[in-house]
Write a protein that holds these residues in place. Sequence first.
Motif, PDB file in Angstrom:
ATOM      1  N   ARG A 123      20.203  12.789  45.688  1.00  0.00           N
ATOM      2  CA  ARG A 123      19.636  14.002  46.350  1.00  0.00           C
ATOM      3  C   ARG A 123      20.796  14.674  47.285  1.00  0.00           C
ATOM      4  O   ARG A 123      20.815  15.995  47.343  1.00  0.00           O
ATOM      5  CB  ARG A 123      18.267  13.515  47.268  1.00  0.00           C
ATOM      6  CG  ARG A 123      17.757  14.658  48.202  1.00  0.00           C
ATOM      7  CD  ARG A 123      17.103  14.251  49.070  1.00  0.00           C
ATOM      8  NE  ARG A 123      17.451  13.265  50.217  1.00  0.00           N
ATOM      9  CZ  ARG A 123      18.221  13.777  51.230  1.00  0.00           C
ATOM     10  NH1 ARG A 123      18.277  15.143  51.217  1.00  0.00           N
ATOM     11  NH2 ARG A 123      18.684  12.863  51.989  1.00  0.00           N
ATOM     12  N   ARG A 147      23.249  16.363  45.004  1.00  0.00           N
ATOM     13  CA  ARG A 147      22.744  17.695  44.794  1.00  0.00           C
ATOM     14  C   ARG A 147      22.922  18.782  46.059  1.00  0.00           C
ATOM     15  O   ARG A 147      23.140  19.921  45.650  1.00  0.00           O
ATOM     16  CB  ARG A 147      21.426  17.667  44.144  1.00  0.00           C
ATOM     17  CG  ARG A 147      21.487  16.912  42.769  1.00  0.00           C
ATOM     18  CD  ARG A 147      20.212  16.550  42.191  1.00  0.00           C
ATOM     19  NE  ARG A 147      20.267  15.744  40.934  1.00  0.00           N
ATOM     20  CZ  ARG A 147      19.227  15.280  40.324  1.00  0.00           C
ATOM     21  NH1 ARG A 147      18.034  15.124  40.823  1.00  0.00           N
ATOM     22  NH2 ARG A 147      19.262  14.570  38.961  1.00  0.00           N
ATOM     23  N   GLN A 148      22.596  18.221  47.054  1.00  0.00           N
ATOM     24  CA  GLN A 148      22.442  19.234  48.352  1.00  0.00           C
ATOM     25  C   GLN A 148      23.662  19.501  48.292  1.00  0.00           C
ATOM     26  O   GLN A 148      23.900  20.820  48.900  1.00  0.00           O
ATOM     27  CB  GLN A 148      21.649  18.400  49.410  1.00  0.00           C
ATOM     28  CG  GLN A 148      21.537  19.319  50.684  1.00  0.00           C
ATOM     29  CD  GLN A 148      20.659  20.391  50.315  1.00  0.00           C
ATOM     30  OE1 GLN A 148      19.548  20.243  50.203  1.00  0.00           O
ATOM     31  NE2 GLN A 148      21.033  21.596  50.827  1.00  0.00           N
ATOM     32  N   GLN A 149      24.697  18.715  48.535  1.00  0.00           N
ATOM     33  CA  GLN A 149      26.086  19.261  48.767  1.00  0.00           C
ATOM     34  C   GLN A 149      26.584  20.029  47.771  1.00  0.00           C
ATOM     35  O   GLN A 149      27.529  21.147  48.174  1.00  0.00           O
ATOM     36  CB  GLN A 149      27.192  17.976  48.893  1.00  0.00           C
ATOM     37  CG  GLN A 149      26.696  17.002  49.945  1.00  0.00           C
ATOM     38  CD  GLN A 149      27.778  16.050  50.447  1.00  0.00           C
ATOM     39  OE1 GLN A 149      28.974  16.052  49.806  1.00  0.00           O
ATOM     40  NE2 GLN A 149      27.519  15.309  51.294  1.00  0.00           N
ATOM     41  N   ALA A 150      26.430  19.828  46.633  1.00  0.00           N
ATOM     42  CA  ALA A 150      26.789  20.762  45.473  1.00  0.00           C
ATOM     43  C   ALA A 150      26.187  22.144  45.685  1.00  0.00           C
ATOM     44  O   ALA A 150      26.811  23.255  45.471  1.00  0.00           O
ATOM     45  CB  ALA A 150      26.253  20.251  44.139  1.00  0.00           C
ATOM     46  N   ARG A 151      24.917  22.274  45.930  1.00  0.00           N
ATOM     47  CA  ARG A 151      24.103  23.619  46.561  1.00  0.00           C
ATOM     48  C   ARG A 151      24.975  24.112  47.643  1.00  0.00           C
ATOM     49  O   ARG A 151      24.734  25.555  47.624  1.00  0.00           O
ATOM     50  CB  ARG A 151      22.822  22.924  46.781  1.00  0.00           C
ATOM     51  CG  ARG A 151      21.966  24.522  47.104  1.00  0.00           C
ATOM     52  CD  ARG A 151      20.656  24.343  47.707  1.00  0.00           C
ATOM     53  NE  ARG A 151      19.745  25.432  47.901  1.00  0.00           N
ATOM     54  CZ  ARG A 151      20.075  26.141  49.084  1.00  0.00           C
ATOM     55  NH1 ARG A 151      21.157  25.619  49.976  1.00  0.00           N
ATOM     56  NH2 ARG A 151      19.518  27.207  49.527  1.00  0.00           N
ATOM     57  N   ASP A 152      25.262  23.425  48.550  1.00  0.00           N
ATOM     58  CA  ASP A 152      25.851  23.954  49.715  1.00  0.00           C
ATOM     59  C   ASP A 152      27.368  24.344  49.594  1.00  0.00           C
ATOM     60  O   ASP A 152      28.080  24.924  50.320  1.00  0.00           O
ATOM     61  CB  ASP A 152      25.877  22.781  50.915  1.00  0.00           C
ATOM     62  CG  ASP A 152      24.286  22.800  51.667  1.00  0.00           C
ATOM     63  OD1 ASP A 152      23.576  23.619  51.190  1.00  0.00           O
ATOM     64  OD2 ASP A 152      24.224  21.575  52.018  1.00  0.00           O
ATOM     65  N   GLY A 153      27.940  24.459  48.212  1.00  0.00           N
ATOM     66  CA  GLY A 153      29.257  24.901  48.096  1.00  0.00           C
ATOM     67  C   GLY A 153      30.666  24.232  48.211  1.00  0.00           C
ATOM     68  O   GLY A 153      31.569  24.513  48.370  1.00  0.00           O
ATOM     69  N   LEU A 197      27.815  18.365  37.824  1.00  0.00           N
ATOM     70  CA  LEU A 197      27.344  19.419  38.756  1.00  0.00           C
ATOM     71  C   LEU A 197      28.854  20.171  38.807  1.00  0.00           C
ATOM     72  O   LEU A 197      28.769  21.396  39.650  1.00  0.00           O
ATOM     73  CB  LEU A 197      26.818  19.110  40.272  1.00  0.00           C
ATOM     74  CG  LEU A 197      25.202  18.347  39.967  1.00  0.00           C
ATOM     75  CD1 LEU A 197      25.030  18.009  41.322  1.00  0.00           C
ATOM     76  CD2 LEU A 197      24.434  19.504  39.525  1.00  0.00           C
TER      77      LEU A 197
END
Length: 458
Positions: A176, A179-185, A224
């Motif tokens: 989780r 995935r959050q860090q990947a979403r945050d760029g 990712l």
Amino acid sequence: MTSRTFIRCGRLFDGLSGLAETDRTLVLYGDTIDWAGPTAQAPAPQPGDRELDYSAHFVMPGMVDCHAHISYGNALAQEDIDLYATMEFRTLRSMVAAQAILKSGFTSIMDPACSGLIAPAVRDAVNVGLVQGPRITASGRALTTQQGLYDWYPSWVGVPEPSTGIMTGSMEEAIRIIRQQARDGVDAIKLTMDGIHARRNGGGLIAAYTQAETHTMVDEIHRLGKLAVVHARGKEGALYAARAGVDIVFHASNICDDGIQAALDNSTWLCPSLALLVNNIEFHEPTDASAPWWPDIQRRELVAASQNLRRARAAGVRFMSGSEAGFAVTPYGEWGAKELEAHVRYLGFTPAEAIRCATVDSTRLLRERDKLGGLVIGKLADIVVVDGDPLADITVLQRREAIHAVLLGGQPVDLTPAPTHARHFSEFSQGMWSKVYDRAYVNAHLQPAAALAPQTVA
């Protein structure tokens, strides 16, 4: 129409040939090298073109520090990194830190762990032109587990929200967070592969994650499209990381033969970060809280690193350069180039090899990697102009006065030293005393000053 820039070089080290060629010229179109070769064969400047005369200097690619923590604030203690300064203050402070690194000749950095999303935020501010700074490849908070690095505090405190680490209590939680860090760029995601606990049989530091857990996280990071980078000083953590195919292992001081082979098999890079070890040995003073024990630990690790990393290099493992800037002993803009000297002194690099490692090899995984990699046609014009010859004396690059000019995308950087700010009270713990003043100590060492005379009560 974009004008061209002509750069006359006394000696040009392009980072690829391993040689410093005399009487060379670079021609830039915008921020990119458009022509490179002997001055006698260079195209003629046209009206409106700019000329920079470095014919009395050594010209080389901008250096890269692949291990710089801009949110750390030249910390005196771990608590200073994690607890005290507000995130807003840390972000402003980090922009100045990045600028100090740039002014010392490092045109690109990788920040593999920061508070919150500070490094990605500074990266974005630089990229849109809000502030000038080096090119930044950024991570967020490093993933850790119990007993791993960043799990510094008692269990009833845990890993605080502003820490540069984040606790993963399960693989579901780790996925989780990834995935959050990947979403945050973020560009890279860091795993902590060992901590402070060692096996009783002399087997070294215990890996923070199992081999299966490491594979699970690295596979997801790569799925990712992000870099998987790890902290691993111990042989077990380095082995598990290399087997899982991580992109970079920071430190790897105790990597074993199986770890070396796994790094070769999976194209894993090593970033030794020896400058931190060397400075901890050379700079400690008796008044430092860690003086009785820390320098000896660093000496033992430096010996092990020299032996093990030389074997890794001889086997063909690829190396990057990074100083671990951000601690009080590795302050921003001061000792980045000491990593090049350490590669020569302890790992057997020649000065030319150390410079190539820090200017070309260290760009291979950066955010702008396709545009970086030497002073050749088609690459960004990130340039350092040096008074002196670093091929003869690698320590030249550590002298502030020897950095004659820095160009970022062909544009000169203002080398006025970055401001040194007074430390704000919120940046560090409120240390009051360095020892316990019992009667035995006071009687043996002190003559207490007289207290104020009692006030007369009317």
